[in-house]
Design a protein around this motif. Structure first.
Motif, PDB file in Angstrom:
ATOM      1  N   ASN A 108      33.008-108.773  -1.213  1.00 19.92           N
ATOM      2  CA  ASN A 108      33.541-107.423  -1.066  1.00 19.92           C
ATOM      3  C   ASN A 108      34.825-107.255  -1.881  1.00 19.92           C
ATOM      4  O   ASN A 108      35.384-108.218  -2.413  1.00 19.92           O
ATOM      5  N   GLN A 109      35.321-106.014  -1.944  1.00 17.60           N
ATOM      6  CA  GLN A 109      36.558-105.728  -2.669  1.00 17.60           C
ATOM      7  C   GLN A 109      37.766-106.233  -1.883  1.00 17.60           C
ATOM      8  O   GLN A 109      37.796-106.153  -0.654  1.00 17.60           O
ATOM      9  N   MET A 110      38.743-106.747  -2.623  1.00 23.02           N
ATOM     10  CA  MET A 110      39.953-107.297  -2.016  1.00 23.02           C
ATOM     11  C   MET A 110      41.186-106.612  -2.591  1.00 23.02           C
ATOM     12  O   MET A 110      41.155-106.095  -3.707  1.00 23.02           O
ATOM     13  N   THR A 111      42.270-106.636  -1.831  1.00 24.74           N
ATOM     14  CA  THR A 111      43.539-106.041  -2.250  1.00 24.74           C
ATOM     15  C   THR A 111      44.557-107.155  -2.469  1.00 24.74           C
ATOM     16  O   THR A 111      44.694-108.051  -1.627  1.00 24.74           O
ATOM     17  N   TYR A 112      45.246-107.067  -3.604  1.00 18.93           N
ATOM     18  CA  TYR A 112      46.272-108.069  -3.926  1.00 18.93           C
ATOM     19  C   TYR A 112      47.581-107.359  -4.242  1.00 18.93           C
ATOM     20  O   TYR A 112      47.623-106.457  -5.084  1.00 18.93           O
ATOM     21  N   ASN A 113      48.652-107.735  -3.549  1.00 22.18           N
ATOM     22  CA  ASN A 113      49.976-107.172  -3.784  1.00 22.18           C
ATOM     23  C   ASN A 113      50.666-107.955  -4.897  1.00 22.18           C
ATOM     24  O   ASN A 113      50.998-109.134  -4.724  1.00 22.18           O
ATOM     25  N   VAL A 114      50.873-107.299  -6.022  1.00 20.59           N
ATOM     26  CA  VAL A 114      51.523-107.934  -7.164  1.00 20.59           C
ATOM     27  C   VAL A 114      53.010-108.075  -6.877  1.00 20.59           C
ATOM     28  O   VAL A 114      53.632-107.193  -6.261  1.00 20.59           O
ATOM     29  N   SER A 115      53.582-109.186  -7.301  1.00 20.92           N
ATOM     30  CA  SER A 115      55.006-109.427  -7.060  1.00 20.92           C
ATOM     31  C   SER A 115      55.853-108.391  -7.792  1.00 20.92           C
ATOM     32  O   SER A 115      55.492-107.918  -8.880  1.00 20.92           O
ATOM     33  N   GLU A 116      56.977-108.024  -7.188  1.00 22.52           N
ATOM     34  CA  GLU A 116      57.898-107.082  -7.824  1.00 22.52           C
ATOM     35  C   GLU A 116      58.427-107.670  -9.132  1.00 22.52           C
ATOM     36  O   GLU A 116      58.665-108.877  -9.230  1.00 22.52           O
ATOM     37  N   ALA A 117      58.619-106.803 -10.124  1.00 25.20           N
ATOM     38  CA  ALA A 117      59.097-107.246 -11.437  1.00 25.20           C
ATOM     39  C   ALA A 117      60.066-106.218 -11.996  1.00 25.20           C
ATOM     40  O   ALA A 117      59.947-105.015 -11.731  1.00 25.20           O
ATOM     41  N   GLU A 118      61.022-106.693 -12.785  1.00 29.08           N
ATOM     42  CA  GLU A 118      62.011-105.821 -13.427  1.00 29.08           C
ATOM     43  C   GLU A 118      61.654-105.667 -14.892  1.00 29.08           C
ATOM     44  O   GLU A 118      61.445-106.661 -15.597  1.00 29.08           O
ATOM     45  N   ILE A 119      61.551-104.420 -15.351  1.00 32.31           N
ATOM     46  CA  ILE A 119      61.168-104.141 -16.729  1.00 32.31           C
ATOM     47  C   ILE A 119      62.130-103.119 -17.316  1.00 32.31           C
ATOM     48  O   ILE A 119      62.932-102.507 -16.596  1.00 32.31           O
ATOM     49  N   SER A 120      62.032-102.914 -18.626  1.00 30.96           N
ATOM     50  CA  SER A 120      62.876-101.952 -19.337  1.00 30.96           C
ATOM     51  C   SER A 120      62.016-100.813 -19.854  1.00 30.96           C
ATOM     52  O   SER A 120      60.907-101.020 -20.348  1.00 30.96           O
ATOM     53  N   THR A 121      62.545 -99.594 -19.760  1.00 34.41           N
ATOM     54  CA  THR A 121      61.861 -98.418 -20.271  1.00 34.41           C
ATOM     55  C   THR A 121      62.214 -98.208 -21.742  1.00 34.41           C
ATOM     56  O   THR A 121      62.992 -98.953 -22.328  1.00 34.41           O
ATOM     57  N   LYS A 122      61.625 -97.167 -22.322  1.00 32.82           N
ATOM     58  CA  LYS A 122      61.869 -96.881 -23.733  1.00 32.82           C
ATOM     59  C   LYS A 122      63.331 -96.531 -23.995  1.00 32.82           C
ATOM     60  O   LYS A 122      63.873 -96.869 -25.055  1.00 32.82           O
ATOM     61  N   ASP A 123      63.977 -95.867 -23.049  1.00 28.29           N
ATOM     62  CA  ASP A 123      65.394 -95.511 -23.214  1.00 28.29           C
ATOM     63  C   ASP A 123      66.332 -96.565 -22.626  1.00 28.29           C
ATOM     64  O   ASP A 123      67.450 -96.258 -22.209  1.00 28.29           O
ATOM     65  N   LYS A 124      65.855 -97.824 -22.530  1.00 22.79           N
ATOM     66  CA  LYS A 124      66.663 -98.983 -22.144  1.00 22.79           C
ATOM     67  C   LYS A 124      67.170 -98.918 -20.706  1.00 22.79           C
ATOM     68  O   LYS A 124      68.246 -99.419 -20.392  1.00 22.79           O
ATOM     69  N   LYS A 125      66.394 -98.322 -19.828  1.00 23.15           N
ATOM     70  CA  LYS A 125      66.734 -98.302 -18.409  1.00 23.15           C
ATOM     71  C   LYS A 125      65.985 -99.438 -17.709  1.00 23.15           C
ATOM     72  O   LYS A 125      64.805 -99.660 -17.952  1.00 23.15           O
ATOM     73  N   ARG A 126      66.697-100.158 -16.835  1.00 18.58           N
ATOM     74  CA  ARG A 126      66.086-101.240 -16.075  1.00 18.58           C
ATOM     75  C   ARG A 126      65.556-100.701 -14.746  1.00 18.58           C
ATOM     76  O   ARG A 126      66.287-100.047 -13.993  1.00 18.58           O
ATOM     77  N   ILE A 127      64.282-100.957 -14.447  1.00 21.48           N
ATOM     78  CA  ILE A 127      63.685-100.514 -13.194  1.00 21.48           C
ATOM     79  C   ILE A 127      62.879-101.659 -12.590  1.00 21.48           C
ATOM     80  O   ILE A 127      62.460-102.587 -13.289  1.00 21.48           O
TER      81      ILE A 127
END
Length: 334
Positions: A108-127
């Protein structure tokens, strides 16, 4: 009395026979008691116990090697560690005792919670992004050959999701990401799902991602306060711009309205002056027609009108006594 003529002879003989029979029965009973029992044949019972034990052991072994396949699972049969078959149809199945082993994988289908990650946007904002994925196993043999188990498969899937999301987010502005109504983010989840499945198919992992969704987007703690302050100042600047534009529009509307009012008043005054002039001309014409019939009365009437305008309570007029004006005032009329 002879024995032949003795009437009790038959009775005595019967009594004696009974006594002899009774003694004979007693001897027989004592003989049975004294006779020793025959020994029990234990071999027969041992063989029976061995047969029953063997049958029970065979039944236990058979039952222990019967496995049930449910509708929501795969059953992987291994022999000396190698996969011999994968059963995906529900029902009863058998494996070879002591040689083959059976493991289970979910279908059957399963759900997986991906670990939180910090990335940068095009205008150099960290989220910080928090995703979850819905996935399933499509080919158990490929999954076992390349990922070994579900934990490793989820780890590989998480790596691909993080890589794709980081690349996709790096092409978007911060405001485009946080604004749900922005059209540039409309197909982001679909693009991420499609690219992750392409990586999984290329690696022959035997799994498929049904959907990838973002649960939450946060700012790093060190940037959160400054971002909020800047957002507040931007909103205040935008609000001030709207207020300035509103005031300018208000002044423009008021000036336009005042101009229209002045134009309407000027038009009305012009039309009133024309009507008034036409009325006076008509009145003068009527007066002329009326007074031309009696010029003397007209002169008298005009003189009386001049009195109302020139003579008041404190008015002093010096006139010759013989002037027509004085004569009229004194009531002398020829």
């Amino acid at each position: 009395m002879s024995n032949e003529n003795n009437p009790f002879k038959s009775i005595e003989e019967k009594f004696l026979e009974k006594q002899r029979a009774k003694q004979q029965n007693q001897k027989t009973a004592s003989a049975k008691v004294v006779t020793p029992k025959q020994p029990v044949n234990m071999k027969k019972y041992v063989k029976l116990a061995i047969y029953l034990t063997a049958i029970f052991a065979i039944l236990v072994i058979l039952l222990a090697n019967v496995f049930i396949v449910r509708e929501d699972e795969y059953r992987v049969v291994r022999q000396f560690g190698e996969i011999t078959r994968i059963v995906d149809e529900p029902g009863l199945n058998m494996k070879i005792p002591f040689i083959q082993t059976v493991s289970t994988l979910p279908k059957n289908q399963m759900t997986y919670n991906v670990s939180e990650a910090e990335i940068s946007t095009k205008d150099k904002k960290r989220i910080i992004i928090d995703n979850y994925a819905i996935w399933k196993i499509t080919d158990p043999s490929k999954m076992i050959a390349n990922a070994r188990n579900i934990i490793n498969a989820e780890a590989r899937m998480e790596e691909f999701i993080y890589s794709v999301v980081r690349n996709e987010m790096g092409q978007l502005q911060y405001t485009d990401i946080v604004n749900d109504e922005d059209s540039s983010r409309g197909s982001l989840n679909d693009r991420v799902t499609e690219k992750v499945n392409a990586f999984l198919e290329e690696g022959n992992f035997g799994i498929e991602v049904i959907d990838v969704r973002m649960k939450r987007i946060d700012l790093p703690e060190e940037n959160e306060h400054s971002i909020y302050t800047r957002m507040i100042s931007e909103r205040q600047s935008t609000a001030q711009t709207y207020l300035s534009e509103g005031d300018a529009e208000k002044q423009r509307i008021e000036a336009e309205t005042d101009r229209e009012v002045q134009e309407m008043l000027a038009t009305a005054k012009k039309e009133a002056a024309i009507i008034h002039a036409e009325g006076e001309a008509e009145a003068a014409k009527i007066y002329n027609n009326a007074f031309s019939k009696d010029p003397e009365f007209y002169n008298l009437y005009r003189t009386l009108q001049s009195y109302t305008k020139t003579i008041g309570e404190d008015t002093m007029i010096i006139l010759p006594a013989n002037s027509p004006y004085a004569k009229i005032l004194t009531g002398y009329i020829e």
